[in-house]
Design a protein around this motif. Structure first.
Motif, PDB file in Angstrom:
ATOM      1  N   GLU A   1      34.723  29.493  22.541  1.00 14.24           N
ATOM      2  CA  GLU A   1      34.504  30.834  22.004  1.00 14.24           C
ATOM      3  C   GLU A   1      35.284  31.899  22.787  1.00 14.24           C
ATOM      4  OE1 GLU A   1      30.434  32.123  22.326  1.00 14.24           O
ATOM      5  OE2 GLU A   1      30.989  34.198  21.864  1.00 14.24           O
ATOM      6  N   LEU A   2      35.107  31.909  24.097  1.00 12.40           N
ATOM      7  CA  LEU A   2      35.695  32.980  24.905  1.00 12.40           C
ATOM      8  C   LEU A   2      37.215  32.852  25.011  1.00 12.40           C
ATOM      9  CD1 LEU A   2      32.940  33.185  27.661  1.00 12.40           C
ATOM     10  CD2 LEU A   2      33.318  34.747  25.739  1.00 12.40           C
ATOM     11  N   SER A   3      37.743  31.655  24.861  1.00 14.59           N
ATOM     12  CA  SER A   3      39.201  31.492  24.939  1.00 14.59           C
ATOM     13  C   SER A   3      39.903  32.126  23.739  1.00 14.59           C
ATOM     14  CB  SER A   3      39.579  30.012  25.062  1.00 14.59           C
ATOM     15  OG  SER A   3      39.207  29.306  23.900  1.00 14.59           O
ATOM     16  N   GLN A   4      39.132  32.413  22.693  1.00 16.36           N
ATOM     17  CA  GLN A   4      39.707  33.100  21.531  1.00 16.36           C
ATOM     18  C   GLN A   4      39.763  34.609  21.743  1.00 16.36           C
ATOM     19  OE1 GLN A   4      41.001  31.215  19.016  1.00 16.36           O
ATOM     20  NE2 GLN A   4      40.374  29.575  20.402  1.00 16.36           N
ATOM     21  N   ILE A   5      39.027  35.090  22.744  1.00 21.71           N
ATOM     22  CA  ILE A   5      38.893  36.530  22.983  1.00 21.71           C
ATOM     23  C   ILE A   5      39.693  36.991  24.200  1.00 21.71           C
ATOM     24  CG2 ILE A   5      37.246  38.373  23.514  1.00 21.71           C
ATOM     25  CD1 ILE A   5      35.045  36.551  22.382  1.00 21.71           C
ATOM     26  N   TRP A   6      39.674  36.192  25.246  1.00 25.65           N
ATOM     27  CA  TRP A   6      40.233  36.620  26.529  1.00 25.65           C
ATOM     28  C   TRP A   6      41.734  36.336  26.638  1.00 25.65           C
ATOM     29  CZ3 TRP A   6      35.847  34.312  30.107  1.00 25.65           C
ATOM     30  CH2 TRP A   6      34.720  35.157  30.022  1.00 25.65           C
ATOM     31  N   PRO A   7      42.460  37.144  27.445  1.00 28.78           N
ATOM     32  CA  PRO A   7      43.905  36.975  27.626  1.00 28.78           C
ATOM     33  C   PRO A   7      44.247  35.846  28.597  1.00 28.78           C
ATOM     34  CG  PRO A   7      43.135  38.829  28.940  1.00 28.78           C
ATOM     35  CD  PRO A   7      41.948  38.336  28.171  1.00 28.78           C
ATOM     36  N   PRO A   8      45.463  35.323  28.520  1.00 32.37           N
ATOM     37  CA  PRO A   8      45.902  34.271  29.436  1.00 32.37           C
ATOM     38  C   PRO A   8      45.972  34.755  30.886  1.00 32.37           C
ATOM     39  CG  PRO A   8      47.412  34.465  27.573  1.00 32.37           C
ATOM     40  CD  PRO A   8      46.493  35.652  27.529  1.00 32.37           C
ATOM     41  N   ILE A   9      45.750  33.838  31.819  1.00 30.50           N
ATOM     42  CA  ILE A   9      46.018  34.082  33.240  1.00 30.50           C
ATOM     43  C   ILE A   9      46.870  32.914  33.721  1.00 30.50           C
ATOM     44  CG2 ILE A   9      43.673  33.189  33.768  1.00 30.50           C
ATOM     45  CD1 ILE A   9      43.907  34.645  36.493  1.00 30.50           C
ATOM     46  N   VAL A  10      48.022  33.211  34.325  1.00 34.69           N
ATOM     47  CA  VAL A  10      48.949  32.142  34.690  1.00 34.69           C
ATOM     48  C   VAL A  10      49.300  32.136  36.181  1.00 34.69           C
ATOM     49  CG1 VAL A  10      49.927  31.977  32.385  1.00 34.69           C
ATOM     50  CG2 VAL A  10      50.973  33.521  34.041  1.00 34.69           C
ATOM     51  N   GLU A  11      48.802  33.143  36.919  1.00 33.81           N
ATOM     52  CA  GLU A  11      49.075  33.173  38.358  1.00 33.81           C
ATOM     53  C   GLU A  11      47.801  33.397  39.145  1.00 33.81           C
ATOM     54  OE1 GLU A  11      52.047  35.878  39.756  1.00 33.81           O
ATOM     55  OE2 GLU A  11      53.611  34.951  38.535  1.00 33.81           O
ATOM     56  N   LYS A  12      47.714  32.717  40.283  1.00 32.96           N
ATOM     57  CA  LYS A  12      46.557  32.856  41.151  1.00 32.96           C
ATOM     58  C   LYS A  12      46.436  34.294  41.653  1.00 32.96           C
ATOM     59  CE  LYS A  12      44.714  31.197  45.559  1.00 32.96           C
ATOM     60  NZ  LYS A  12      43.315  31.412  45.116  1.00 32.96           N
ATOM     61  N   LYS A  13      45.189  34.746  41.770  1.00 33.66           N
ATOM     62  CA  LYS A  13      44.918  36.060  42.365  1.00 33.66           C
ATOM     63  C   LYS A  13      43.739  35.906  43.320  1.00 33.66           C
ATOM     64  CE  LYS A  13      43.721  38.258  38.385  1.00 33.66           C
ATOM     65  NZ  LYS A  13      42.977  39.240  37.542  1.00 33.66           N
ATOM     66  N   ASP A  14      43.369  36.989  44.004  1.00 30.33           N
ATOM     67  CA  ASP A  14      42.238  36.917  44.927  1.00 30.33           C
ATOM     68  C   ASP A  14      40.948  36.598  44.171  1.00 30.33           C
ATOM     69  OD1 ASP A  14      43.794  37.539  47.092  1.00 30.33           O
ATOM     70  OD2 ASP A  14      43.338  39.680  47.051  1.00 30.33           O
ATOM     71  N   PRO A  15      40.045  35.832  44.793  1.00 33.66           N
ATOM     72  CA  PRO A  15      38.754  35.587  44.155  1.00 33.66           C
ATOM     73  C   PRO A  15      37.928  36.884  44.116  1.00 33.66           C
ATOM     74  CG  PRO A  15      38.767  34.677  46.371  1.00 33.66           C
ATOM     75  CD  PRO A  15      40.162  35.164  46.087  1.00 33.66           C
ATOM     76  N   LEU A  16      36.824  36.859  43.392  1.00 33.45           N
ATOM     77  CA  LEU A  16      35.971  38.041  43.314  1.00 33.45           C
ATOM     78  C   LEU A  16      35.355  38.334  44.686  1.00 33.45           C
ATOM     79  CD1 LEU A  16      34.362  37.400  39.823  1.00 33.45           C
ATOM     80  CD2 LEU A  16      36.105  39.089  40.424  1.00 33.45           C
ATOM     81  N   PRO A  17      35.050  39.615  44.965  1.00 32.51           N
ATOM     82  CA  PRO A  17      34.638  40.038  46.305  1.00 32.51           C
ATOM     83  C   PRO A  17      33.428  39.275  46.873  1.00 32.51           C
ATOM     84  CG  PRO A  17      34.869  41.940  44.825  1.00 32.51           C
ATOM     85  CD  PRO A  17      35.158  40.720  44.015  1.00 32.51           C
ATOM     86  N   GLU A  18      32.477  38.931  46.021  1.00 33.15           N
ATOM     87  CA  GLU A  18      31.268  38.266  46.544  1.00 33.15           C
ATOM     88  C   GLU A  18      31.274  36.761  46.271  1.00 33.15           C
ATOM     89  OE1 GLU A  18      27.992  40.827  44.958  1.00 33.15           O
ATOM     90  OE2 GLU A  18      27.857  41.350  47.093  1.00 33.15           O
ATOM     91  N   HIS A  19      32.489  36.191  46.225  1.00 32.11           N
ATOM     92  CA  HIS A  19      32.589  34.769  45.860  1.00 32.11           C
ATOM     93  C   HIS A  19      31.829  33.840  46.795  1.00 32.11           C
ATOM     94  CE1 HIS A  19      35.580  33.659  49.000  1.00 32.11           C
ATOM     95  NE2 HIS A  19      35.924  34.926  48.911  1.00 32.11           N
ATOM     96  N   GLU A  20      31.777  34.165  48.089  1.00 27.54           N
ATOM     97  CA  GLU A  20      31.108  33.252  49.029  1.00 27.54           C
ATOM     98  C   GLU A  20      29.621  33.150  48.730  1.00 27.54           C
ATOM     99  OE1 GLU A  20      32.123  34.598  52.943  1.00 27.54           O
ATOM    100  OE2 GLU A  20      34.063  33.567  52.902  1.00 27.54           O
ATOM    101  N   LYS A  21      29.021  34.279  48.449  1.00 23.04           N
ATOM    102  CA  LYS A  21      27.593  34.306  48.134  1.00 23.04           C
ATOM    103  C   LYS A  21      27.311  33.566  46.813  1.00 23.04           C
ATOM    104  CE  LYS A  21      24.652  37.874  46.244  1.00 23.04           C
ATOM    105  NZ  LYS A  21      24.651  39.330  46.041  1.00 23.04           N
ATOM    106  N   TRP A  22      28.112  33.859  45.777  1.00 26.13           N
ATOM    107  CA  TRP A  22      27.835  33.308  44.451  1.00 26.13           C
ATOM    108  C   TRP A  22      28.227  31.844  44.321  1.00 26.13           C
ATOM    109  CZ3 TRP A  22      24.430  35.412  41.481  1.00 26.13           C
ATOM    110  CH2 TRP A  22      24.169  36.773  41.619  1.00 26.13           C
ATOM    111  N   ALA A  23      29.069  31.366  45.212  1.00 29.62           N
ATOM    112  CA  ALA A  23      29.441  29.952  45.174  1.00 29.62           C
ATOM    113  C   ALA A  23      28.231  29.062  45.438  1.00 29.62           C
ATOM    114  CB  ALA A  23      30.541  29.675  46.202  1.00 29.62           C
ATOM    115  N   LEU A  24      27.209  29.606  46.079  1.00 26.80           N
ATOM    116  CA  LEU A  24      26.028  28.824  46.427  1.00 26.80           C
ATOM    117  C   LEU A  24      24.946  28.886  45.352  1.00 26.80           C
ATOM    118  CD1 LEU A  24      25.767  30.096  50.117  1.00 26.80           C
ATOM    119  CD2 LEU A  24      26.808  27.970  49.317  1.00 26.80           C
ATOM    120  N   VAL A  25      25.194  29.701  44.311  1.00 25.53           N
ATOM    121  CA  VAL A  25      24.183  29.933  43.285  1.00 25.53           C
ATOM    122  C   VAL A  25      24.535  29.149  42.017  1.00 25.53           C
ATOM    123  CG1 VAL A  25      23.082  31.717  41.861  1.00 25.53           C
ATOM    124  CG2 VAL A  25      23.774  32.241  44.217  1.00 25.53           C
ATOM    125  N   SER A  26      23.540  28.574  41.349  1.00 27.05           N
ATOM    126  CA  SER A  26      23.786  27.916  40.063  1.00 27.05           C
ATOM    127  C   SER A  26      22.948  28.587  38.974  1.00 27.05           C
ATOM    128  CB  SER A  26      23.472  26.423  40.157  1.00 27.05           C
ATOM    129  OG  SER A  26      22.152  26.237  40.589  1.00 27.05           O
TER     130      SER A  26
END
Ligand code: SF4
Ligand code: F3S
Length: 106
Positions: free
Chosen positions: A73-98
């Motif tokens: 569904e979302l791949s029909q809406i969102w634009p392509p990303i082809v290059e790595k960028k910085d992760p989101l600011p709170e990635h360390e905290k959210w990586a531990l959450v499911s």
């Protein structure tokens, strides 16, 4: 196709996009998806994700099955990303959450 699942939400490390030979990743505000019509199942992205968010469609765990339809569904809406960028600011905290599906921004 391959599928981006829960671990990516609010982390978005983007290591995956650098290796995709067909540029089939799409980017939302706090999550990425794979366009299932374009993914050629090369498997290269799987090992790149530091939080192991990417699965083959056939191997998506039971509790994350809804991510298959969500990628389509979302791949029909969102634009392509082809290059790595910085992760989101709170990635360390959210990586531990499911169970982050309801936190996906569109
Ligand atoms: Fe791209 Fe290959 Fe990953 Fe599919 S499996 S999203 S083609 S890198
Ligand atoms: Fe997400 Fe992993 Fe790619 S966190 S952006 S699927 S490297």
């Amino acid at each position: 196709a391959h599928v981006v699942t829960d671990a990516c939400v609010k982390c978005k490390y983007t290591d995956c996009v650098d290796v995709c030979p067909v540029d089939c990743f799409r980017e939302g505000p706090n999550f990425l998806v794979i366009n299932p019509d374009e993914c050629i199942d090369c498997t290269l992205c799987v090992a790149e994700c530091p939080v192991e968010a990417i699965y083959s469609e056939d191997d998506v765990p039971e509790n994350m099955q809804e991510y298959i339809a969500l990628n389509a569904e979302l791949s029909q809406i969102w634009p392509p990303i082809v290059e790595k960028k910085d992760p989101l600011p709170e990635h360390e905290k959210w990586a531990l959450v499911s169970g982050k599906k309801n936190q996906i921004e569109r």
